[in-house]
Scaffold this active site. Structure first.
Site, PDB file in Angstrom:
ATOM      1  N   LYS A   1      41.711  26.240  18.067  1.00  0.00           N
ATOM      2  CA  LYS A   1      41.517  25.612  16.768  1.00  0.00           C
ATOM      3  C   LYS A   1      41.503  26.708  15.707  1.00  0.00           C
ATOM      4  O   LYS A   1      41.186  27.872  16.002  1.00  0.00           O
ATOM      5  CB  LYS A   1      40.196  24.841  16.718  1.00  0.00           C
TER       6      LYS A   1
ATOM      7  N   GLY B   1      34.813   5.900   8.156  1.00  0.00           N
ATOM      8  CA  GLY B   1      35.885   6.800   7.768  1.00  0.00           C
ATOM      9  C   GLY B   1      37.246   6.151   7.861  1.00  0.00           C
ATOM     10  O   GLY B   1      37.684   5.767   8.948  1.00  0.00           O
TER      11      GLY B   1
ATOM     12  N   GLY C   1      40.316   7.518   6.701  1.00  0.00           N
ATOM     13  CA  GLY C   1      41.403   8.441   6.392  1.00  0.00           C
ATOM     14  C   GLY C   1      42.658   8.003   7.115  1.00  0.00           C
ATOM     15  O   GLY C   1      42.824   6.823   7.460  1.00  0.00           O
TER      16      GLY C   1
END
Length: 345
Positions: free
Chosen positions: A80, A179, A181
């Site tokens: 990551k 959420g 998104g």
């Protein structure tokens, strides 16, 4: 700042701190494990309040990518990257090119892709300075992995609802989504089409109102969503959504969402089990995007094969839930054990 004694350090193979004065880049790349292949993981651009907060996030997220790729049966490891910046104010082509040079310095051990705060367009800028980028698409097709992530969570929820609620369909199922998104909104649309009744929340009130109106969904405040009278709670925002106080307030009997690192701490899995709430390990449920990106890197890409691979998330979770039931364990512990068997060999 400590690294080797950090509570989220998990024998990570490599952690790289990068800075570029000209562009203002401040970044961390964490490579957790590459036994199955190069470490693939997205680039998160976020205005962390401290370097320690950024390090914690990248350590946890990179570890999760190793486990995710292992249980998705991909020839990839886990990594990551994070950039400490406000993506709305600080993101520039110069900063992204500097990030590309940092990725390139790892010689292919880490492959970056879009994540929170970064986009497919950003990946194309990064690709100007490194070839180690995923999620660019091909043949004029977008490389955005979010539709595939949402589809994977939908498949995961089918398994979770079957094992946790004894149901084989979503008709009339009450789902609270935290959420909306890219992934959360697409999950909401899929669930609405399947007959579910939705309660939505998000910090973006305008987007929330528009989506709720189009799906005939109810709206809750971010603070109240955990107490919503729903069957399934779907965390689809940032991590650590499930703290001890949230678990105590949950009315849902199933948790299944797209967010990474949903458990604020490992012991939360025990609290969920004690309350009779079936938790769907997040890195299993949200693997659809990384499956798509992995297939984009192959010469024999086929959309039908990608979707079949994503559908396999449901089968994997059936195995995890059944084993957890037999062993009187929590699904997260079972998933971790299965993943370690695969990436440690």
């Amino acid at each position: 700042m400590t690294v080797f004694s950090h509570p989220d350090f998990d024998h990570h193979q490599r952690i790289v701190f990068g800075a570029d004065a000209a562009s203002g880049l401040r970044a961390i790349i964490a490579i957790h494990n590459t036994r199955r292949g190069p470490a693939l993981g997205g680039l998160r651009i976020y205005p962390y309040t401290s370097d320690d907060e950024a390090l914690t996030d990248v350590l946890r997220l990179s570890r999760g990518m190793t486990y995710k790729s292992a249980l998705a049966d991909l020839p990839l490891g886990g990594g990551k990257a994070v950039i400490i910046a406000d993506p709305r104010r600080d993101k520039t082509p110069e900063l992204l090119r500097a990030m590309g040079r940092l990725v390139d310095s790892l010689n292919g051990d880490y492959i970056t892709a879009e994540d929170s705060g970064s986009s497919e367009a950003d990946m194309r800028v990064i690709a100007e300075t490194t070839e180690h980028v995923g999620g660019l698409g091909h043949d004029g097709v977008s490389g955005d992995p979010s539709p595939f992530t949402a589809k994977g969570v939908f498949c995961a929820m089918r398994s979770a609802v079957r094992h946790g609620l004894g149901r084989d369909d979503f008709d009339g199922l009450r789902v609270g989504i935290q959420g909306i998104g890219h992934v959360g909104a697409q999950l909401a649309r899929q669930l609405h089409e399947a007959g579910a009744r939705l309660i939505l929340t998000d910090v973006d009130r305008d987007a929330l109102g528009q989506l709720a109106a189009s799906l005939e969904a109810d709206i809750a405040t971010p603070e109240a969503i955990a107490e919503a009278d729903v069957d399934v709670f779907a965390p689809c925002a940032m991590g650590a959504a499930l703290s001890a106080s949230v678990v105590e307030r949950l009315k849902a009997r199933v948790v299944c969402g797209a967010a990474n690192n949903q458990l604020a701490s490992p012991d939360i899995a025990d609290l969920l089990k004690a309350r009779g709430i079936l938790y769907t390990p997040d890195y299993v449920a949200n693997a659809g995007g990384v499956i798509e990106i992995a297939w984009q890197r192959r010469h024999d890409y086929r959309r039908d094969a990608v979707m079949a691979h994503i559908a396999g998330i449901e089968t994997t979770l059936d195995e995890i839930f059944e084993r957890a039931r037999r062993e009187d364990s929590d699904p997260n512990s079972v998933a971790d054990a299965l993943a370690r068997e695969r990436f440690r060999g």
